[in-house]
Design a protein around this motif. Structure first.
Motif, short mmCIF file in Angstrom:
data_model
loop_
_atom_site.label_atom_id
_atom_site.label_comp_id
_atom_site.label_asym_id
_atom_site.label_seq_id
_atom_site.Cartn_x
_atom_site.Cartn_y
_atom_site.Cartn_z
N LEU A 96 29.78 31.12 36.02
CA LEU A 96 30.19 32.36 36.67
C LEU A 96 30.93 33.26 35.70
O LEU A 96 31.81 32.80 34.97
N LYS A 97 30.59 34.52 35.71
CA LYS A 97 31.37 35.50 34.96
C LYS A 97 32.59 35.88 35.79
O LYS A 97 32.46 36.29 36.95
N ILE A 98 33.76 35.74 35.21
CA ILE A 98 35.01 36.02 35.91
C ILE A 98 35.82 37.02 35.11
O ILE A 98 35.91 36.93 33.88
N LYS A 107 41.15 44.21 31.43
CA LYS A 107 40.30 43.20 32.06
C LYS A 107 39.73 42.26 30.99
O LYS A 107 39.03 42.70 30.07
N LEU A 108 40.02 40.98 31.14
CA LEU A 108 39.48 39.95 30.25
C LEU A 108 38.26 39.33 30.91
O LEU A 108 38.32 38.90 32.07
N VAL A 109 37.17 39.28 30.19
CA VAL A 109 35.90 38.78 30.73
C VAL A 109 35.61 37.39 30.16
O VAL A 109 35.72 37.17 28.96
N GLY A 110 35.26 36.47 31.06
CA GLY A 110 34.96 35.11 30.61
C GLY A 110 33.88 34.45 31.43
O GLY A 110 33.46 34.97 32.47
N SER A 150 35.09 24.14 32.06
CA SER A 150 35.75 24.90 31.00
C SER A 150 35.58 26.39 31.26
O SER A 150 34.70 26.81 32.02
N PHE A 151 36.43 27.16 30.60
CA PHE A 151 36.38 28.62 30.71
C PHE A 151 36.52 29.20 29.31
O PHE A 151 37.51 28.96 28.61
N ARG A 152 35.50 29.93 28.87
CA ARG A 152 35.55 30.61 27.57
C ARG A 152 35.58 32.11 27.84
O ARG A 152 34.84 32.62 28.68
#
Length: 350
Positions: A96-98, A107-110, A150-152
């Motif tokens: 998922l894009k968060i 806004k930080l996109v991950g 994980s979240f990158r």
């Protein structure tokens, strides 16, 4: 007439018999002119489909990966052709894009690699890079294979995130990471580890020295002495230019950016030695470095090992700064360390 037809049939078949006979004498999958087929490790991340069959063959564990340099000839066994993006017995539910705001409102996109695990690992990219860096993406997939979420994400001013790229800003990027950790803590996730490559390695160590809320830190090729590497990047006369002009512009393969006097001093005044002394003794730290790193000398990794109390050092022989030919080995080392740390965190305290 029948004799002519028979002779013609033999003439038509004879070339095919000759080809068939020659092919039988060669190794499986070869022909007279083509070189032997090469089967190599495929390590590029591939998004898993939600319709993926539940009966898919279980991949080899990362610890059994052949060397990334190995070329496999004439081996048709599917077990030897390993994709780091294959799922394990814990299939990936989705990616998922968060979007998460930092404390400056940017806004930080991950990308969330969600396996359904409560624990989550945060992955941080390096200088003028992004969440799509090969090493970061492959480690995310390797964690997926072990059922670990994980979240990158992209720091402000990088990749898809808002903001203007700034040289330096090490502690500001540590604050970006804190905003991300807080977001997932509020979603009932358990922030279990932070990992950073190159500049990202510095960021996760600075984070650990300030916030003291993550039990496991992985520093991949971070720089110990931030006064080094500047002349190599900007040339001998950069200080003269910045004194006269207050800034200078840099052009590289990704485009251009400006180095100001303020941003340069931000880097020069970031003391990694002092920061590492502030890391909790209970915080487990792994430093991974390539012996052939052409950007940051291996001596930097040795300095980290001297001053961080609960520290493990792993040198990957022959690896360069980006682990171009050592992706599988890097992922294996990192995932093994994180898995062991997670198991220790679950053990009851005496």
């Amino acid at each position: 007439m029948r004799t002519c037809v028979a002779e013609k049939a033999k003439a038509d078949v004879r070339p095919w018999l000759k080809v068939w006979t020659s092919l039988r004498s060669l190794p499986d999958g070869s022909d007279n002119n083509a070189p032997p087929p090469q089967r190599t490790l495929a390590v590029s991340p591939i998004t898993s489909s939600p319709r993926q069959s539940k009966t898919e063959a279980k991949p080899l564990p990362l610890s059994q990966f052949p060397s990334p340099k190995l070329t496999l000839h004439h081996n048709r066994s599917p077990k030897r052709i390993v994709r780091m993006s294959q799922t394990s017995e814990n299939p990936v539910k989705q990616q998922l894009k968060i979007i998460i705001p930092n404390k400056h409102g940017e806004k930080l996109v991950g990308l969330l690699h969600d396996t359904g695990s409560g624990e989550i690992v945060f992955l941080c990219h390096g200088f003028r890079s992004s969440k799509e860096t090969k090493s970061i993406a492959n480690i995310a997939v390797a964690l997926e294979n072990e059922g670990i979420s994980s979240f990158r994400f992209d720091f402000a001013g990088n990749g898809e995130s808002e903001g203007t790229f700034q040289y330096g800003h090490y502690r500001r990027e540590a604050d970006d990471l804190h905003a991300v950790v807080q977001h997932f803590s509020g979603e009932n996730r358990v922030p279990s580890a932070i990992l950073g490559h190159s500049k990202g390695g510095n960021v996760v160590l600075l984070y650990a020295s300030k916030y003291h809320d993550i039990p496991t830190v992985v520093n991949v090729s971070g720089r110990y002495d931030l006064k080094r590497g500047i002349k190599e990047r900007f040339g001998e006369d950069f200080m003269e230019t910045i004194k006269n002009e207050g800034f200078f512009d840099v052009q590289d393969k990704r485009g251009s950016y400006r180095v100001t006097d303020e941003s340069l001093m931000d880097r020069l005044c970031t003391d990694m030695h002092e920061a590492c002394l502030q890391i909790d003794k209970d915080c487990r730290v792994l430093t991974v470095h390539g012996s052939a790193d052409e950007v940051i000398a291996i001596e930097d990794a040795l300095e980290f090992a001297k001053i961080i109390p609960n520290h493990k050092l792993h040198i990957i022989e022959g690896a360069n700064h980006n682990y171009s030919s050592h992706q599988a080995e890097l992922a294996s080392v990192v995932v093994d360390f994180i898995k062991t740390s997670l198991q220790q965190d679950k053990q009851p305290t005496s």
